[in-house]
Scaffold this motif. Structure first.
Motif, PDB file in Angstrom:
ATOM      1  N   ARG A   1       0.802  -1.221   0.000  1.00 36.35           N
ATOM      2  CA  ARG A   1       0.000   0.000   0.000  1.00 36.35           C
ATOM      3  C   ARG A   1       0.834   1.269   0.000  1.00 36.35           C
ATOM      4  O   ARG A   1       0.303   2.355  -0.234  1.00 36.35           O
ATOM      5  CB  ARG A   1      -0.923  -0.003   1.230  1.00 36.35           C
ATOM      6  N   ASN A   2       2.129   1.173   0.291  1.00 34.42           N
ATOM      7  CA  ASN A   2       2.994   2.351   0.359  1.00 34.42           C
ATOM      8  C   ASN A   2       3.565   2.631  -1.029  1.00 34.42           C
ATOM      9  O   ASN A   2       4.540   2.004  -1.456  1.00 34.42           O
ATOM     10  CB  ASN A   2       4.118   2.117   1.378  1.00 34.42           C
ATOM     11  N   ALA A   3       2.963   3.598  -1.730  1.00 37.82           N
ATOM     12  CA  ALA A   3       3.349   3.870  -3.121  1.00 37.82           C
ATOM     13  C   ALA A   3       4.786   4.368  -3.221  1.00 37.82           C
ATOM     14  O   ALA A   3       5.486   4.057  -4.190  1.00 37.82           O
ATOM     15  CB  ALA A   3       2.386   4.893  -3.721  1.00 37.82           C
ATOM     16  N   LEU A   4       5.248   5.136  -2.255  1.00 35.66           N
ATOM     17  CA  LEU A   4       6.615   5.652  -2.299  1.00 35.66           C
ATOM     18  C   LEU A   4       7.626   4.517  -2.157  1.00 35.66           C
ATOM     19  O   LEU A   4       8.645   4.489  -2.859  1.00 35.66           O
ATOM     20  CB  LEU A   4       6.819   6.690  -1.187  1.00 35.66           C
ATOM     21  N   ALA A   5       7.349   3.577  -1.262  1.00 33.15           N
ATOM     22  CA  ALA A   5       8.243   2.438  -1.083  1.00 33.15           C
ATOM     23  C   ALA A   5       8.256   1.554  -2.314  1.00 33.15           C
ATOM     24  O   ALA A   5       9.308   1.038  -2.715  1.00 33.15           O
ATOM     25  CB  ALA A   5       7.824   1.626   0.156  1.00 33.15           C
ATOM     26  N   VAL A   6       7.105   1.388  -2.942  1.00 38.50           N
ATOM     27  CA  VAL A   6       7.020   0.595  -4.167  1.00 38.50           C
ATOM     28  C   VAL A   6       7.847   1.244  -5.272  1.00 38.50           C
ATOM     29  O   VAL A   6       8.611   0.575  -5.981  1.00 38.50           O
ATOM     30  CB  VAL A   6       5.550   0.444  -4.608  1.00 38.50           C
ATOM     31  N   ALA A   7       7.725   2.549  -5.429  1.00 38.58           N
ATOM     32  CA  ALA A   7       8.478   3.260  -6.465  1.00 38.58           C
ATOM     33  C   ALA A   7       9.982   3.161  -6.217  1.00 38.58           C
ATOM     34  O   ALA A   7      10.770   2.981  -7.159  1.00 38.58           O
ATOM     35  CB  ALA A   7       8.041   4.728  -6.502  1.00 38.58           C
ATOM     36  N   ALA A   8      10.392   3.251  -4.957  1.00 39.81           N
ATOM     37  CA  ALA A   8      11.812   3.151  -4.613  1.00 39.81           C
ATOM     38  C   ALA A   8      12.343   1.755  -4.918  1.00 39.81           C
ATOM     39  O   ALA A   8      13.450   1.590  -5.445  1.00 39.81           O
ATOM     40  CB  ALA A   8      12.022   3.497  -3.141  1.00 39.81           C
ATOM     41  N   ASP A   9      11.556   0.731  -4.594  1.00 40.29           N
ATOM     42  CA  ASP A   9      11.978  -0.642  -4.862  1.00 40.29           C
ATOM     43  C   ASP A   9      12.057  -0.910  -6.358  1.00 40.29           C
ATOM     44  O   ASP A   9      12.966  -1.607  -6.835  1.00 40.29           O
ATOM     45  CB  ASP A   9      11.011  -1.631  -4.210  1.00 40.29           C
ATOM     46  N   LEU A  10      11.113  -0.365  -7.119  1.00 38.81           N
ATOM     47  CA  LEU A  10      11.143  -0.541  -8.572  1.00 38.81           C
ATOM     48  C   LEU A  10      12.415   0.067  -9.159  1.00 38.81           C
ATOM     49  O   LEU A  10      13.104  -0.563  -9.979  1.00 38.81           O
ATOM     50  CB  LEU A  10       9.907   0.103  -9.202  1.00 38.81           C
ATOM     51  N   GLU A  11      12.755   1.274  -8.734  1.00 43.11           N
ATOM     52  CA  GLU A  11      13.959   1.930  -9.247  1.00 43.11           C
ATOM     53  C   GLU A  11      15.211   1.145  -8.862  1.00 43.11           C
ATOM     54  O   GLU A  11      16.136   0.990  -9.665  1.00 43.11           O
ATOM     55  CB  GLU A  11      14.038   3.359  -8.694  1.00 43.11           C
TER      56      GLU A  11
END
Length: 247
Positions: A109-119
């Motif tokens: 649910r944490n969009a910022l953490a998801v974006a960081a992991d994707l990068e």
């Protein structure tokens, strides 16, 4: 000793009249790398499927991160923090690489953490960044293996299990896959459970080796302390007496 992240006790799995696992006991602590090896039919893939909830044990207990998960549905096990990369590189071929990766984030649910992991993962696997908007089905076998590993990591698991990551890959590509896994282990303190039929690859990767034969553990320990003779006996079943070597 801390409480194990994964604890398996007296695990039995049967397919009809065939015993795939026979009273298997195994513990894995957070931060460990455990390499499971052994001949075809030893029960390696069955072990992975039992942990993931894809097959139901006839007997025994599986406790993951303090929760009894024996016989629970795969989605429940996944929600507890266990990610399995199954044998065979199961990508969604008509979808893009990015769409495949985002499938792995379904429980987050944490969009910022998801974006960081994707990068971060696109940095670990630069070939996926290059092909991010291309169809996953057009990737090479090695690129697809990288994709399914990255997709599993997008779930932010506490334990990543990979079934035969080198299957069907050229040695150079296998080296690239394992280099990425070793980087992830070092930078993310990742707990790894890897099925690898190649005992030599298990030796190179380090961690703890667990060798199965006919559904049970016949050799376990630090691969640097296991002799070639012990490995051959366990792999080919020359000696039925279980051997354990502890670092």
């Amino acid at each position: 000793m801390t409480t194990p992240l994964l604890s398996i006790q007296d695990l039995h799995v049967r397919y009809g009249g065939i015993a795939a696992l026979r009273g298997l006991d195994l513990t894995i602590h957070a931060g460990e790398t455990v390499m499971v090896t052994g001949p075809n039919g030893a029960g390696k893939s069955t072990l992975m499927k039992a942990i993931a909830g894809l097959v139901k044990p006839r007997q025994g207990r599986i406790v993951f991160d303090g929760q009894l998960t024996t016989g629970r549905a795969p989605e429940t096990v996944a929600a507890s923090g266990f990610s399995l990369v199954p044998e065979g590189r199961q990508v969604f071929g008509s979808m893009t690489v990015l769409e495949n990766l985002r499938i792995g984030t379904g429980l987050r649910r944490n969009a910022l953490a998801v974006a960081a992991d994707l990068e971060y993962l696109l940095d670990v696997f630069p070939l996926l960044r290059e092909r991010a908007h291309g169809q996953a089905g057009l990737l090479s076998g090695g690129q697809q293996q990288m994709l399914v590993i990255a997709r599993a990591l997008m779930a932010a698991p506490r334990l990543l299990a990979i079934d035969e990551p080198s299957l069907g890959l050229a040695p150079r590509v296998t080296d690239q896959v394992y280099e990425a896994l070793l980087r992830l282990r070092a930078e993310r303190d990742l707990t790894l459970l890897i099925v690898e039929q190649s005992a030599s690859r298990a030796l190179l990767t380090g961690g703890r080796m667990v060798m199965l034969h006919e559904g049970g553990i016949v050799l376990e320990g630090d691969p640097r302390q296991i002799t070639a003779q012990q490995m051959q006996q366990a792999y080919f079943g020359y000696d039925a007496t279980p051997a354990a070597i502890h670092a």
